[in-house]
Design a protein around this motif. Structure first.
Motif, PDB file in Angstrom:
ATOM      1  N   SER A  45       0.846  -1.184   0.000  1.00  0.00           N
ATOM      2  CA  SER A  45       0.000   0.000   0.000  1.00  0.00           C
ATOM      3  C   SER A  45       0.883   1.236   0.000  1.00  0.00           C
ATOM      4  N   PHE A  46       0.725   2.109  -1.002  1.00  0.00           N
ATOM      5  CA  PHE A  46       1.578   3.290  -1.093  1.00  0.00           C
ATOM      6  C   PHE A  46       1.063   4.400  -0.179  1.00  0.00           C
ATOM      7  N   GLU A  47       1.242   4.159   1.091  1.00  0.00           N
ATOM      8  CA  GLU A  47       0.934   5.161   2.099  1.00  0.00           C
ATOM      9  C   GLU A  47       2.167   5.302   2.967  1.00  0.00           C
ATOM     10  N   PHE A  48       2.782   6.452   2.911  1.00  0.00           N
ATOM     11  CA  PHE A  48       4.062   6.650   3.577  1.00  0.00           C
ATOM     12  C   PHE A  48       4.013   6.202   5.033  1.00  0.00           C
ATOM     13  N   PRO A  49       5.030   5.427   5.536  1.00  0.00           N
ATOM     14  CA  PRO A  49       6.187   4.949   4.807  1.00  0.00           C
ATOM     15  C   PRO A  49       6.110   3.454   4.484  1.00  0.00           C
ATOM     16  N   LYS A  50       4.905   2.899   4.352  1.00  0.00           N
ATOM     17  CA  LYS A  50       4.761   1.471   4.076  1.00  0.00           C
ATOM     18  C   LYS A  50       5.442   1.107   2.760  1.00  0.00           C
ATOM     19  N   GLY A  51       6.105  -0.057   2.771  1.00  0.00           N
ATOM     20  CA  GLY A  51       6.711  -0.555   1.545  1.00  0.00           C
ATOM     21  C   GLY A  51       8.052   0.040   1.203  1.00  0.00           C
ATOM     22  N   ILE A  52       8.593   0.921   2.043  1.00  0.00           N
ATOM     23  CA  ILE A  52       9.870   1.571   1.753  1.00  0.00           C
ATOM     24  C   ILE A  52      10.929   1.131   2.762  1.00  0.00           C
ATOM     25  N   SER A  53      12.084   0.759   2.249  1.00  0.00           N
ATOM     26  CA  SER A  53      13.236   0.462   3.110  1.00  0.00           C
ATOM     27  C   SER A  53      14.261   1.569   2.906  1.00  0.00           C
ATOM     28  N   PHE A  54      14.666   2.194   4.011  1.00  0.00           N
ATOM     29  CA  PHE A  54      15.625   3.283   3.945  1.00  0.00           C
ATOM     30  C   PHE A  54      17.022   2.778   4.316  1.00  0.00           C
ATOM     31  N   SER A  55      18.018   3.623   4.044  1.00  0.00           N
ATOM     32  CA  SER A  55      19.378   3.322   4.464  1.00  0.00           C
ATOM     33  C   SER A  55      19.424   3.196   5.982  1.00  0.00           C
ATOM     34  N   ALA A  56      20.479   2.556   6.477  1.00  0.00           N
ATOM     35  CA  ALA A  56      20.584   2.314   7.919  1.00  0.00           C
ATOM     36  C   ALA A  56      20.527   3.612   8.709  1.00  0.00           C
ATOM     37  N   GLY A  57      21.271   4.637   8.252  1.00  0.00           N
ATOM     38  CA  GLY A  57      21.279   5.906   8.971  1.00  0.00           C
ATOM     39  C   GLY A  57      19.914   6.556   9.007  1.00  0.00           C
ATOM     40  N   MET A  58      19.209   6.509   7.894  1.00  0.00           N
ATOM     41  CA  MET A  58      17.878   7.117   7.825  1.00  0.00           C
ATOM     42  C   MET A  58      16.898   6.352   8.696  1.00  0.00           C
ATOM     43  N   SER A  59      16.947   5.024   8.636  1.00  0.00           N
ATOM     44  CA  SER A  59      15.983   4.203   9.362  1.00  0.00           C
ATOM     45  C   SER A  59      16.198   4.249  10.867  1.00  0.00           C
ATOM     46  N   GLU A  60      17.452   4.166  11.285  1.00  0.00           N
ATOM     47  CA  GLU A  60      17.753   3.970  12.696  1.00  0.00           C
ATOM     48  C   GLU A  60      17.915   5.281  13.470  1.00  0.00           C
ATOM     49  N   ILE A  61      18.298   6.331  12.772  1.00  0.00           N
ATOM     50  CA  ILE A  61      18.633   7.553  13.506  1.00  0.00           C
ATOM     51  C   ILE A  61      17.824   8.745  13.014  1.00  0.00           C
ATOM     52  N   ILE A  62      17.994   9.083  11.734  1.00  0.00           N
ATOM     53  CA  ILE A  62      17.521  10.382  11.254  1.00  0.00           C
ATOM     54  C   ILE A  62      16.004  10.477  11.262  1.00  0.00           C
ATOM     55  N   ARG A  63      15.318   9.530  10.587  1.00  0.00           N
ATOM     56  CA  ARG A  63      13.875   9.663  10.475  1.00  0.00           C
ATOM     57  C   ARG A  63      13.175   9.545  11.828  1.00  0.00           C
ATOM     58  N   PRO A  64      13.520   8.562  12.702  1.00  0.00           N
ATOM     59  CA  PRO A  64      12.869   8.527  14.019  1.00  0.00           C
ATOM     60  C   PRO A  64      13.113   9.791  14.830  1.00  0.00           C
ATOM     61  N   SER A  65      14.345  10.303  14.797  1.00  0.00           N
ATOM     62  CA  SER A  65      14.661  11.515  15.556  1.00  0.00           C
ATOM     63  C   SER A  65      13.880  12.698  15.020  1.00  0.00           C
ATOM     64  N   LEU A  66      13.814  12.816  13.684  1.00  0.00           N
ATOM     65  CA  LEU A  66      13.083  13.920  13.090  1.00  0.00           C
ATOM     66  C   LEU A  66      11.603  13.822  13.411  1.00  0.00           C
ATOM     67  N   ASN A  67      11.048  12.614  13.332  1.00  0.00           N
ATOM     68  CA  ASN A  67       9.629  12.433  13.644  1.00  0.00           C
ATOM     69  C   ASN A  67       9.329  12.818  15.093  1.00  0.00           C
ATOM     70  N   ARG A  68      10.217  12.425  16.020  1.00  0.00           N
ATOM     71  CA  ARG A  68      10.021  12.787  17.424  1.00  0.00           C
ATOM     72  C   ARG A  68      10.091  14.295  17.603  1.00  0.00           C
TER      73      ARG A  68
END
Length: 487
Positions: free
Chosen positions: A212-235
């Motif tokens: 389902s193309f509803e962000f961010p389902k179906g997308i795998s990001f780089s390790a840095g984006m997944s583990e650090i940047i995007r969660p921190s930015l979302n918080r």
């Protein structure tokens, strides 16, 4: 970055840039000297800033580094192991806002610099401490509250920008961050623009088009984006609702999918008036495989005829997103290697001319580029096989001879029509900065939008036009966000 009416001087001590072992021995030995982690990226970004940058080091390795990055070179004299500002640095203190960055601790140097109105920043993951006695390894450990502490070199620019804003004391100055791959960052930096937004698609490593193309389902990001940047930015965004992201991830998400792009473009079919050219989306069809017994019927229902251009449904962010093919007859589907699912799109003879449009806030720019030749030229060179290519690397572009043959059928671009479409797209997408490609169909004069993308490079737009529009767009988007949050 720059101060209004007063230049900014930044002096980097060698201890910030070199590996600790190199800094300890002065870097003048015969062993190999290496930059500390994060130092190369810092120097690269500073090269295109508006700051006056100098590296303090007596001789050798860092002098070559300063030359490589076009910085000034300021040797810092040392007496009995203690450094002191030289005449040039003292002159700067009278004419500029000055910042000194170090990872070594020297109370006498700090005091002298502060007496000259310098701001001192220390890059050190530990709590800032220093020995009270010069040259005394067993001196008393004390803290210095007037030294700005930076725990990582990667945080230095943001800290510096915040301090500059504080000194200006103006609400008109914005401190912004960015996230994108190095090559795109340099495209903007060379235009004297510090990047102010993200290109999250640069951090995508895999997309599942069947999800389902509803962000961010179906997308795998780089390790840095997944583990650090995007969660921190979302918080951070959750904790600071007034914070402005240009542009939100969810608004960019539809542009990852060529099938969704087609659905967006279809909504522009009303653009144009009777007696004038029509603006439209290309006829297209999404397919999950090339061997469906109903495919021939589906092509007819979609008003598609050969030749067809075959594109992966995934539009960007993955390695094979730009691997495409031009198919001249139905049988050529049998051995096609374009990734599935795919979008089959009509190939439009357009006189080998493509118009690249750039939308920056309320401004619309365009450039004309040579494109693929008409289908008859391509078919004659295909050898009875589908013509495969990568649209970023191996796109078949018309030759001079082919351009001469099609010049007599040259169609004119209706800029007013396309600018109206750009405004409609801006509303539909909810984006500040994006681009799209238009071709003018030979014979009908139809204006057909064949591609839509987020944050293009704007290489074809002169800096004198693009840069002011860029900053205006950023500021207006920010002000709009703040205004809505206060109502």
């Amino acid at each position: 970055m720059a101060m209004e009416g007063r230049p900014v001087r930044l002096v980097l001590d060698s201890s910030v840039l070199l590996e600790p072992s190199a800094s300890a021995d002065g870097g003048g030995g015969s062993g190999e000297v290496a930059l500390a982690p994060g130092a190369e990226a810092l120097l690269r970004r500073l090269r295109y800033s508006n700051l006056g940058v100098a590296i303090c080091y007596p001789e050798g390795f860092l002098e070559r580094i300063a030359s490589l990055y076009s910085f000034g070179y300021s040797p810092l004299p040392a007496t009995s192991g203690n450094c002191s500002p030289n005449d040039l640095m003292l002159e700067w203190s009278r004419t500029s806002s000055c910042f000194y960055v170090t990872s070594s601790i020297d109370q006498s140097l700090f005091s002298e610099l502060r007496n000259q109105d310098w701001r001192v920043l220390s890059v050190d993951p530990r709590e800032l401490i220093f020995f009270s006695g010069p040259g005394n390894d067993c001196g008393e450990l004390i803290k210095d509250p007037e030294v700005f502490k930076v725990s990582r070199l990667q945080e230095l620019l943001l800290t510096l920008a915040t301090l500059i804003k504080r000194e200006i004391g103006s609400s008109s100055v914005l401190v912004v961050g960015y996230l994108m791959k190095q090559s795109r960052e340099e495209d903007y930096a060379k235009a004297k623009v510090d990047m102010v937004l993200h290109k999250v698609t640069d951090e995508i490593v895999k997309i599942d088009p069947n999800s389902s193309f509803e962000f961010p389902k179906g997308i795998s990001f780089s390790a840095g984006m997944s583990e650090i940047i995007r969660p921190s930015l979302n918080r951070f965004v959750e904790e600071h609702p007034d914070f402005c992201i240009i542009d939100p991830f969810r608004n960019i998400y539809p542009l990852l999918d060529r099938h969704q792009i087609q659905q967006i473009l279809v909504q522009l079919q009303e653009c144009g008036t009777e007696g004038k050219p029509r603006l439209r989306a290309p006829h297209s069809l999404k397919v999950n495989n090339f061997h469906d017994g109903k495919l021939e019927k589906q092509l007819a229902e979609a008003k598609l005829s050969f030749p067809l251009i075959v594109k992966p449904q995934v539009a960007c962010g993955v390695a094979d997103a730009h691997n495409m093919a031009l198919v001249f007859k139905f049988e050529e589907f049998s051995n096609l290697t374009v990734p599935l699912p795919a979008v089959l799109q009509e190939y439009i003879d357009h006189g080998s001319k493509i118009f690249k449009f750039y939308v920056i806030g309320d401004k619309v720019f365009y450039a004309v580029k040579t494109s693929m030749p008409n289908a008859s030229f391509l078919k004659s060179s295909s050898g009875g096989e589908p013509l495969t290519f990568n649209s970023l690397k191996t796109l078949p572009v018309a030759t001079k001879e082919q351009l001469l043959e099609t010049r007599v059928q040259d169609s004119k671009l209706d800029t007013t029509l396309v600018e109206e479409a750009a405004k409609s797209l801006k509303e539909l997408l909810g984006l500040t900065i994006f681009g799209f490609d238009v071709v003018v169909q030979e014979g009908t004069g139809d204006h057909v939008i064949v591609d839509l993308n987020y944050l293009p490079s704007f290489k074809e737009v002169p800096d004198t036009e693009a840069v002011p529009a860029f900053w205006d767009a950023i500021r207006l988007t920010y002000q709009s966000k703040i205004g809505k949050s206060h109502t």
